[in-house]
Design a protein around this motif. Sequence first.
Motif, PDB file in Angstrom:
ATOM      1  N   LEU A  96      -8.718 -11.226  -7.026  1.00  0.00           N
ATOM      2  CA  LEU A  96      -8.002 -10.400  -6.059  1.00  0.00           C
ATOM      3  C   LEU A  96      -8.858 -10.317  -4.808  1.00  0.00           C
ATOM      4  O   LEU A  96     -10.074 -10.135  -4.899  1.00  0.00           O
ATOM      5  CB  LEU A  96      -7.787  -8.992  -6.631  1.00  0.00           C
ATOM      6  CG  LEU A  96      -6.899  -8.043  -5.837  1.00  0.00           C
ATOM      7  CD1 LEU A  96      -5.429  -8.387  -6.066  1.00  0.00           C
ATOM      8  CD2 LEU A  96      -7.156  -6.599  -6.246  1.00  0.00           C
TER       9      LEU A  96
ATOM     10  N   VAL B 281      -3.902  -7.489   0.467  1.00  0.00           N
ATOM     11  CA  VAL B 281      -4.277  -7.476  -0.941  1.00  0.00           C
ATOM     12  C   VAL B 281      -3.614  -8.700  -1.553  1.00  0.00           C
ATOM     13  O   VAL B 281      -2.388  -8.771  -1.630  1.00  0.00           O
ATOM     14  CB  VAL B 281      -3.815  -6.184  -1.649  1.00  0.00           C
ATOM     15  CG1 VAL B 281      -4.181  -6.217  -3.125  1.00  0.00           C
ATOM     16  CG2 VAL B 281      -4.402  -4.954  -0.964  1.00  0.00           C
TER      17      VAL B 281
ATOM     18  N   ARG C 279      -3.328 -11.509  -4.669  1.00  0.00           N
ATOM     19  CA  ARG C 279      -3.598 -11.990  -6.031  1.00  0.00           C
ATOM     20  C   ARG C 279      -3.865 -13.480  -5.925  1.00  0.00           C
ATOM     21  O   ARG C 279      -3.114 -14.199  -5.261  1.00  0.00           O
ATOM     22  CB  ARG C 279      -2.397 -11.719  -6.929  1.00  0.00           C
ATOM     23  CG  ARG C 279      -2.189 -10.240  -7.215  1.00  0.00           C
ATOM     24  CD  ARG C 279      -0.891 -10.003  -7.954  1.00  0.00           C
ATOM     25  NE  ARG C 279      -0.939 -10.393  -9.341  1.00  0.00           N
ATOM     26  CZ  ARG C 279      -0.973  -9.532 -10.359  1.00  0.00           C
ATOM     27  NH1 ARG C 279      -0.975  -8.227 -10.149  1.00  0.00           N
ATOM     28  NH2 ARG C 279      -1.010  -9.969 -11.597  1.00  0.00           N
TER      29      ARG C 279
ATOM     30  N   GLU D   8      -5.263  -4.258  -8.426  1.00  0.00           N
ATOM     31  CA  GLU D   8      -4.284  -4.336  -7.344  1.00  0.00           C
ATOM     32  C   GLU D   8      -3.731  -2.954  -7.005  1.00  0.00           C
ATOM     33  O   GLU D   8      -3.632  -2.593  -5.825  1.00  0.00           O
ATOM     34  CB  GLU D   8      -3.144  -5.288  -7.705  1.00  0.00           C
ATOM     35  CG  GLU D   8      -2.141  -5.421  -6.576  1.00  0.00           C
ATOM     36  CD  GLU D   8      -0.981  -6.347  -6.881  1.00  0.00           C
ATOM     37  OE1 GLU D   8      -0.269  -6.714  -5.927  1.00  0.00           O
ATOM     38  OE2 GLU D   8      -0.772  -6.697  -8.066  1.00  0.00           O
TER      39      GLU D   8
ATOM     40  N   ARG E 288      -4.223  -1.170  -3.366  1.00  0.00           N
ATOM     41  CA  ARG E 288      -3.063  -0.791  -2.540  1.00  0.00           C
ATOM     42  C   ARG E 288      -3.032   0.709  -2.261  1.00  0.00           C
ATOM     43  O   ARG E 288      -2.508   1.145  -1.247  1.00  0.00           O
ATOM     44  CB  ARG E 288      -1.766  -1.260  -3.191  1.00  0.00           C
ATOM     45  CG  ARG E 288      -1.645  -2.775  -3.189  1.00  0.00           C
ATOM     46  CD  ARG E 288      -0.262  -3.263  -3.549  1.00  0.00           C
ATOM     47  NE  ARG E 288      -0.210  -4.699  -3.647  1.00  0.00           N
ATOM     48  CZ  ARG E 288      -0.180  -5.541  -2.614  1.00  0.00           C
ATOM     49  NH1 ARG E 288      -0.193  -5.074  -1.386  1.00  0.00           N
ATOM     50  NH2 ARG E 288      -0.125  -6.843  -2.813  1.00  0.00           N
TER      51      ARG E 288
END
Length: 167
Positions: free
Chosen positions: A113, A122, A124, A154, A158
């Motif tokens: 990440l 952000v 992945r 994640e 966030r």
Amino acid sequence: MSVPTRPGTADTLTVVLVKAGRTKIRYPAGTVRDDGDRLTVRAPWAAEGVRDFGFVRFEPGDVLTEHYWRTRWFAVKEVRTGDGGLKGWYCDITRPAVLRGSELLVEDLDLDLWVSADGSRVLRLDEDEFERSGLAERDPAAASAAVRALDELELLARAGGLEELLG
């Protein structure tokens, strides 16, 4: 505020990153903190040359403060320029770290990440690599733990919670 290392711990460790059963990289790192679960080290960018991911460049002179846990399935690496500017956080999904003498053993499970310094990006990463690795077939429990760890990171990123996790 930095918490001192436990008495008897080495000032310098060798981080050994293993991927698919092979040592990917070994490098020296200075111990910043060890509270018995989280071990934090600091090291200059250890790979050869520049690695341009498109969203960030890792290059000679960069300094990484790396946070490893003995009970969590991830590592978080704060990436800064040589003059201290924050680039962001690169998070590796790993098995829990193991300290053996002066070596910190970390098994990379392919998922990653990226979180930009301002938190606006952000990303992945490497989910295709993870699928091709065959971990889900070889070790379904580890694969499940890895996916849960990526989801957890994640969500934290966030919500702006990475800095709290590392504080």
